[in-house]
Design a protein around this motif. Structure first.
Motif, PDB file in Angstrom:
ATOM      1  N   THR A   1       0.835  -1.208   0.000  1.00 37.17           N
ATOM      2  CA  THR A   1       0.000   0.000   0.000  1.00 37.17           C
ATOM      3  C   THR A   1       0.865   1.252   0.000  1.00 37.17           C
ATOM      4  O   THR A   1       0.586   2.225  -0.716  1.00 37.17           O
ATOM      5  CB  THR A   1      -0.931   0.006   1.224  1.00 37.17           C
ATOM      6  OG1 THR A   1      -1.772  -1.152   1.198  1.00 37.17           O
ATOM      7  CG2 THR A   1      -1.812   1.259   1.215  1.00 37.17           C
ATOM      8  N   ILE A   2       1.926   1.233   0.824  1.00 38.73           N
ATOM      9  CA  ILE A   2       2.832   2.384   0.877  1.00 38.73           C
ATOM     10  C   ILE A   2       3.517   2.584  -0.464  1.00 38.73           C
ATOM     11  O   ILE A   2       3.649   3.711  -0.959  1.00 38.73           O
ATOM     12  CB  ILE A   2       3.865   2.211   2.003  1.00 38.73           C
ATOM     13  CG1 ILE A   2       3.160   2.211   3.360  1.00 38.73           C
ATOM     14  CG2 ILE A   2       4.903   3.327   1.955  1.00 38.73           C
ATOM     15  CD1 ILE A   2       4.076   1.909   4.527  1.00 38.73           C
TER      16      ILE A   2
ATOM     17  N   ASP B   1       2.403   1.701  -3.403  1.00 38.34           N
ATOM     18  CA  ASP B   1       1.402   2.230  -4.343  1.00 38.34           C
ATOM     19  C   ASP B   1       1.167   3.714  -4.102  1.00 38.34           C
ATOM     20  O   ASP B   1       1.003   4.499  -5.052  1.00 38.34           O
ATOM     21  CB  ASP B   1       0.087   1.460  -4.211  1.00 38.34           C
ATOM     22  CG  ASP B   1       0.185   0.040  -4.760  1.00 38.34           C
ATOM     23  OD1 ASP B   1       1.105  -0.216  -5.562  1.00 38.34           O
ATOM     24  OD2 ASP B   1      -0.655  -0.797  -4.384  1.00 38.34           O
ATOM     25  N   THR B   2       1.141   4.119  -2.818  1.00 38.58           N
ATOM     26  CA  THR B   2       0.939   5.532  -2.486  1.00 38.58           C
ATOM     27  C   THR B   2       2.105   6.376  -2.987  1.00 38.58           C
ATOM     28  O   THR B   2       1.904   7.469  -3.537  1.00 38.58           O
ATOM     29  CB  THR B   2       0.785   5.707  -0.966  1.00 38.58           C
ATOM     30  OG1 THR B   2      -0.343   4.956  -0.522  1.00 38.58           O
ATOM     31  CG2 THR B   2       0.607   7.169  -0.603  1.00 38.58           C
ATOM     32  N   LEU B   3       3.309   5.873  -2.825  1.00 39.99           N
ATOM     33  CA  LEU B   3       4.483   6.606  -3.313  1.00 39.99           C
ATOM     34  C   LEU B   3       4.427   6.777  -4.834  1.00 39.99           C
ATOM     35  O   LEU B   3       4.829   7.817  -5.367  1.00 39.99           O
ATOM     36  CB  LEU B   3       5.764   5.876  -2.901  1.00 39.99           C
ATOM     37  CG  LEU B   3       6.141   5.995  -1.421  1.00 39.99           C
ATOM     38  CD1 LEU B   3       7.268   5.028  -1.076  1.00 39.99           C
ATOM     39  CD2 LEU B   3       6.555   7.426  -1.080  1.00 39.99           C
ATOM     40  N   LYS B   4       3.907   5.779  -5.517  1.00 47.51           N
ATOM     41  CA  LYS B   4       3.798   5.884  -6.979  1.00 47.51           C
ATOM     42  C   LYS B   4       2.839   7.006  -7.381  1.00 47.51           C
ATOM     43  O   LYS B   4       3.044   7.657  -8.403  1.00 47.51           O
ATOM     44  CB  LYS B   4       3.343   4.553  -7.564  1.00 47.51           C
ATOM     45  CG  LYS B   4       4.412   3.458  -7.469  1.00 47.51           C
ATOM     46  CD  LYS B   4       3.887   2.115  -7.954  1.00 47.51           C
ATOM     47  CE  LYS B   4       4.911   1.009  -7.736  1.00 47.51           C
ATOM     48  NZ  LYS B   4       4.406  -0.321  -8.147  1.00 47.51           N
ATOM     49  N   THR B   5       1.809   7.244  -6.568  1.00 48.23           N
ATOM     50  CA  THR B   5       0.904   8.364  -6.867  1.00 48.23           C
ATOM     51  C   THR B   5       1.576   9.706  -6.612  1.00 48.23           C
ATOM     52  O   THR B   5       1.091  10.740  -7.067  1.00 48.23           O
ATOM     53  CB  THR B   5      -0.387   8.288  -6.018  1.00 48.23           C
ATOM     54  OG1 THR B   5      -0.078   8.527  -4.637  1.00 48.23           O
ATOM     55  CG2 THR B   5      -1.071   6.948  -6.169  1.00 48.23           C
ATOM     56  N   LEU B   6       2.694   9.679  -5.883  1.00 48.75           N
ATOM     57  CA  LEU B   6       3.454  10.904  -5.601  1.00 48.75           C
ATOM     58  C   LEU B   6       4.636  11.060  -6.546  1.00 48.75           C
ATOM     59  O   LEU B   6       5.625  11.716  -6.231  1.00 48.75           O
ATOM     60  CB  LEU B   6       3.942  10.890  -4.145  1.00 48.75           C
ATOM     61  CG  LEU B   6       2.855  10.875  -3.071  1.00 48.75           C
ATOM     62  CD1 LEU B   6       3.477  10.753  -1.688  1.00 48.75           C
ATOM     63  CD2 LEU B   6       1.996  12.124  -3.166  1.00 48.75           C
TER      64      LEU B   6
ATOM     65  N   ILE C   1       5.556  14.907   1.899  1.00 47.44           N
ATOM     66  CA  ILE C   1       4.172  15.188   1.512  1.00 47.44           C
ATOM     67  C   ILE C   1       3.941  16.699   1.414  1.00 47.44           C
ATOM     68  O   ILE C   1       3.306  17.189   0.476  1.00 47.44           O
ATOM     69  CB  ILE C   1       3.194  14.551   2.518  1.00 47.44           C
ATOM     70  CG1 ILE C   1       3.307  13.021   2.428  1.00 47.44           C
ATOM     71  CG2 ILE C   1       1.766  15.004   2.262  1.00 47.44           C
ATOM     72  CD1 ILE C   1       2.604  12.292   3.548  1.00 47.44           C
TER      73      ILE C   1
END
Length: 275
Positions: free
Chosen positions: A4-5, A7-12, A79
């Protein structure tokens, strides 16, 4: 959790290897490039290129030496930096595209909007870009859709005048309440909205049909002028009714019912726009 982390980094704006390297450094730091590759699974042939990219972007810090060591910028700071950069990008895009907002292309077209939600979304966008004046005809049942944006506009010094079908109370707008709203709704078979901003843009249509609601949006002079003047003439009538109701209703019936019937096309005296 780890996936999940990542995947979240990929959105960033992290690619897969960058995300794995940054997460490895969050879990343990400082680390050499060799250790980052071992812990993260990033190939050793790629790890220094990945770390250089992260350092150039400001996502990690480097301690130079014979064996450079790497540590991540804290996640909260990362962030915050991403958010600030995104806002800068939006501001830049807004400035660059501003000149296209009122293009000749927009002024020569009339656009159809389908769906109640979509209609109110367009009106909210138009309210946000208003510079001087808003004229609005709206039913009480629909007013809550726009109240927040209208109040915000009033706070910017925008003049707001509303003809309301139903009792709308407002401490920031000039409101003219229309009588016998239920009779009007029944006569027309639905509720409409008429919106004009700065005498340059209009949105008008039926908003009581859910996803089947229909409206037109335009900056075309041939539509903006008559629709804006339609609202203004309704305001004239509200002012006249407020001062001379007794005389007018003696001649034309309660709420000018005889006039409405005089110009009705159908024997049941109802408007059959909505079939």
């Amino acid at each position: 959790m780890k996936d999940t982390i990542l995947d979240t980094l990929k959105t960033l704006n992290f690619n897969e290897y960058e995300a794995k390297a940054y997460l490895a450094l969050l879990e343990e730091s400082p680390l050499t490039g060799y250790k980052v590759a071992k812990i993260s699974g990033v190939p050793r042939s790629k790890v220094y290129e990945v770390l250089d990219n992260l350092a150039t972007r400001g996502d990690i810090l480097v301690s130079p030496g014979e064996k450079p060591q790497y540590t991540p910028v804290p996640a909260k700071e990362l962030i915050k930096n991403r958010r600030l950069k995104a806002e800068e990008n939006f501001d830049q895009a807004e400035a660059l595209f501003e000149s296209y907002e009122n293009s000749a292309h927009d002024r020569e077209n009339i656009w159809n909007i389908t769906g109640r939600t979509e209609i109110f979304d367009k009106v909210r966008t138009s309210i946000a870009s208003t510079e001087k004046r808003i004229l609005l005809e709206i039913w009480k049942e629909d007013y809550s859709e726009l109240e927040t944006e209208l109040k915000r506009a009033a706070g910017r010094g925008i003049s707001i005048t509303i003809i309301s079908y139903g009792d709308i109370q407002s401490d920031f707008a000039n409101v003219y309440n229309y009588d016998m709203t239920l009779d009007i709704t029944e006569e027309y078979g639905g509720r409409w909205l008429v919106f004009s901003r700065d005498d340059t843009e209009v949105v008008t249509g039926v908003v009581s049909l859910g996803t089947d609601s229909r409206a037109a949006w335009s900056m075309h002079l041939g539509l903006v002028m008559p629709i804006t003047e339609f609202i203004i003439h309704d305001l004239y009538l509200r002012e006249i009714m407020n001062k001379h109701r007794d005389v007018l209703e003696e001649s034309f019936g309660e709420n000018l019912l005889q006039l409405r019937r005089k110009f009705s096309l159908y024997p049941d005296f109802k408007k059959h726009y909505i079939k």
